[in-house]
Scaffold this active site. Sequence first.
Site, PDB file in Angstrom:
ATOM      1  N   GLY A 186      -3.513 -25.821 -19.495  1.00 25.46           N
ATOM      2  CA  GLY A 186      -2.282 -26.162 -18.767  1.00 25.46           C
ATOM      3  C   GLY A 186      -1.055 -25.584 -19.455  1.00 25.46           C
ATOM      4  O   GLY A 186      -0.035 -26.249 -19.584  1.00 25.46           O
TER       5      GLY A 186
ATOM      6  N   ARG B 208       3.271 -24.201 -17.722  1.00 26.74           N
ATOM      7  CA  ARG B 208       4.618 -24.797 -17.592  1.00 26.74           C
ATOM      8  C   ARG B 208       4.707 -26.081 -18.410  1.00 26.74           C
ATOM      9  O   ARG B 208       3.727 -26.506 -19.027  1.00 26.74           O
ATOM     10  CB  ARG B 208       4.953 -25.068 -16.121  1.00 26.74           C
ATOM     11  CG  ARG B 208       3.906 -25.870 -15.391  1.00 26.74           C
ATOM     12  CD  ARG B 208       4.030 -25.703 -13.865  1.00 26.74           C
ATOM     13  NE  ARG B 208       2.859 -26.217 -13.190  1.00 26.74           N
ATOM     14  CZ  ARG B 208       2.730 -27.444 -12.716  1.00 26.74           C
ATOM     15  NH1 ARG B 208       3.740 -28.289 -12.826  1.00 26.74           N
ATOM     16  NH2 ARG B 208       1.631 -27.843 -12.109  1.00 26.74           N
TER      17      ARG B 208
ATOM     18  N   VAL C 134     -10.241 -27.037 -15.649  1.00 28.02           N
ATOM     19  CA  VAL C 134     -10.868 -27.643 -16.833  1.00 28.02           C
ATOM     20  C   VAL C 134     -11.924 -28.697 -16.491  1.00 28.02           C
ATOM     21  O   VAL C 134     -12.694 -29.092 -17.360  1.00 28.02           O
ATOM     22  CB  VAL C 134      -9.816 -28.263 -17.794  1.00 28.02           C
ATOM     23  CG1 VAL C 134      -8.942 -27.189 -18.409  1.00 28.02           C
ATOM     24  CG2 VAL C 134      -8.989 -29.341 -17.108  1.00 28.02           C
TER      25      VAL C 134
ATOM     26  N   ASN D  18      -4.093 -30.060 -23.010  1.00 25.52           N
ATOM     27  CA  ASN D  18      -2.814 -30.481 -22.435  1.00 25.52           C
ATOM     28  C   ASN D  18      -2.860 -30.615 -20.917  1.00 25.52           C
ATOM     29  O   ASN D  18      -2.069 -31.363 -20.339  1.00 25.52           O
ATOM     30  CB  ASN D  18      -1.742 -29.459 -22.852  1.00 25.52           C
ATOM     31  CG  ASN D  18      -0.486 -29.585 -22.025  1.00 25.52           C
ATOM     32  OD1 ASN D  18       0.364 -30.413 -22.289  1.00 25.52           O
ATOM     33  ND2 ASN D  18      -0.373 -28.759 -20.971  1.00 25.52           N
TER      34      ASN D  18
ATOM     35  N   TYR E 256      -4.510 -42.871 -14.234  1.00 31.01           N
ATOM     36  CA  TYR E 256      -3.913 -42.088 -15.328  1.00 31.01           C
ATOM     37  C   TYR E 256      -4.052 -42.835 -16.662  1.00 31.01           C
ATOM     38  O   TYR E 256      -4.417 -42.253 -17.688  1.00 31.01           O
ATOM     39  CB  TYR E 256      -2.447 -41.843 -14.982  1.00 31.01           C
ATOM     40  CG  TYR E 256      -1.697 -40.935 -15.932  1.00 31.01           C
ATOM     41  CD1 TYR E 256      -1.892 -39.553 -15.894  1.00 31.01           C
ATOM     42  CD2 TYR E 256      -0.774 -41.453 -16.834  1.00 31.01           C
ATOM     43  CE1 TYR E 256      -1.189 -38.723 -16.756  1.00 31.01           C
ATOM     44  CE2 TYR E 256      -0.068 -40.630 -17.690  1.00 31.01           C
ATOM     45  CZ  TYR E 256      -0.275 -39.264 -17.645  1.00 31.01           C
ATOM     46  OH  TYR E 256       0.433 -38.440 -18.503  1.00 31.01           O
TER      47      TYR E 256
ATOM     48  N   ALA F 218      -6.295 -45.045 -17.481  1.00 32.07           N
ATOM     49  CA  ALA F 218      -7.703 -45.012 -17.904  1.00 32.07           C
ATOM     50  C   ALA F 218      -8.039 -43.666 -18.531  1.00 32.07           C
ATOM     51  O   ALA F 218      -8.705 -43.589 -19.566  1.00 32.07           O
ATOM     52  CB  ALA F 218      -8.610 -45.283 -16.702  1.00 32.07           C
TER      53      ALA F 218
ATOM     54  N   ILE G 149       8.929 -37.442 -20.754  1.00 33.48           N
ATOM     55  CA  ILE G 149       9.326 -36.065 -21.093  1.00 33.48           C
ATOM     56  C   ILE G 149       9.783 -35.339 -19.821  1.00 33.48           C
ATOM     57  O   ILE G 149       9.173 -35.499 -18.755  1.00 33.48           O
ATOM     58  CB  ILE G 149       8.147 -35.298 -21.739  1.00 33.48           C
ATOM     59  CG1 ILE G 149       7.472 -36.129 -22.850  1.00 33.48           C
ATOM     60  CG2 ILE G 149       8.611 -33.940 -22.265  1.00 33.48           C
ATOM     61  CD1 ILE G 149       8.320 -36.473 -24.041  1.00 33.48           C
TER      62      ILE G 149
END
Length: 247
Positions: free
Chosen positions: A13, A16, A65, A91, A156, A158, A189
């Site tokens: 990832g 970006r 992935v 990532n 997310y 989990a 972020i």
Amino acid sequence: MNELTGKTALVTGGSRGIGRAICLELAARGANVALCYAGGEAAAAETARLCEERGVKALAIRCDVSDGAQVKAMVDETVRAFGSLDILVNNAGITRDGLAVMMSEENFDAVIATNLRGAFLCMKAAARPMMKKRWGRMVNLSSVVGLHGNAGQVNYAASKAGVIGMTKSMAKELAARNVTVNAVAPGFIDTDMTAVLPEAAKAALLGSIPLGRMGKPEDVARAVAFLCSDDAAYITGQVLSVDGGMN
Ligand code: NDP
């Protein structure tokens, strides 16, 4: 000579957001960088160009992935291109938010497939060249949500809590081969992932950050780069929060 000169990093990832910042930070420290992306070919090519501007070699690879065959091919291509694989940064990540009672099975499975299964498949494939060389660094992106939970993100949370369990287990499996495995848990972020949040949610999140600002991708990238450095040689199985003091 920079501290990572001669090393090869693979960042999933990397097209970006936080992933791109990690690629650029590792490149600035001298590592050759392979990065993967799901669909953003132009953005990935731009990350590779920006890495090369920093004086290293870079390679952008399309790879989902969550697909074991694609992950294996990506790791093989990286080793073929640069001669080794020393650093893996897991990532790549997605969100499919919704309250649990409304969440479809598809949205639950999709997040687990990319965020958790993807990190597992990449660690599995990258472990061999690192074990052979008896040097390696793996850094997995978890989240403040994996540590503390969040309404609307059971899938997310989990996946990101699972990443922490995998990190600690892999750290124990690979320590004897001098491969360290750590996690970074970012807070809030400023990337495409958080840009889609409603303004009210953003304001509430901002109010919960003692340092009083959103994090920048570079804030996370520097923590990741530290864990990849020789200064972090005796740190493994840990979770480093980069969250402005949120927790
Ligand atoms: P972005 O949404 O900005 O970028 C996501 C990246 O992941 C893109 O490069 C995307 O590629 C890639 N990607 C998505 N799915 C796949 C897949 N199946 N295979 C390969 N690559 C994929 O995310 P962020 O930069 O915000 O987040 C990066 C990581 O940090 C994630 O793991 C996220 O969960 C975590 N994190 C982020 C936080 C934040 O506040 N932003 C907070 C805590 C953790 P493409 O461009 O091709 O779509």
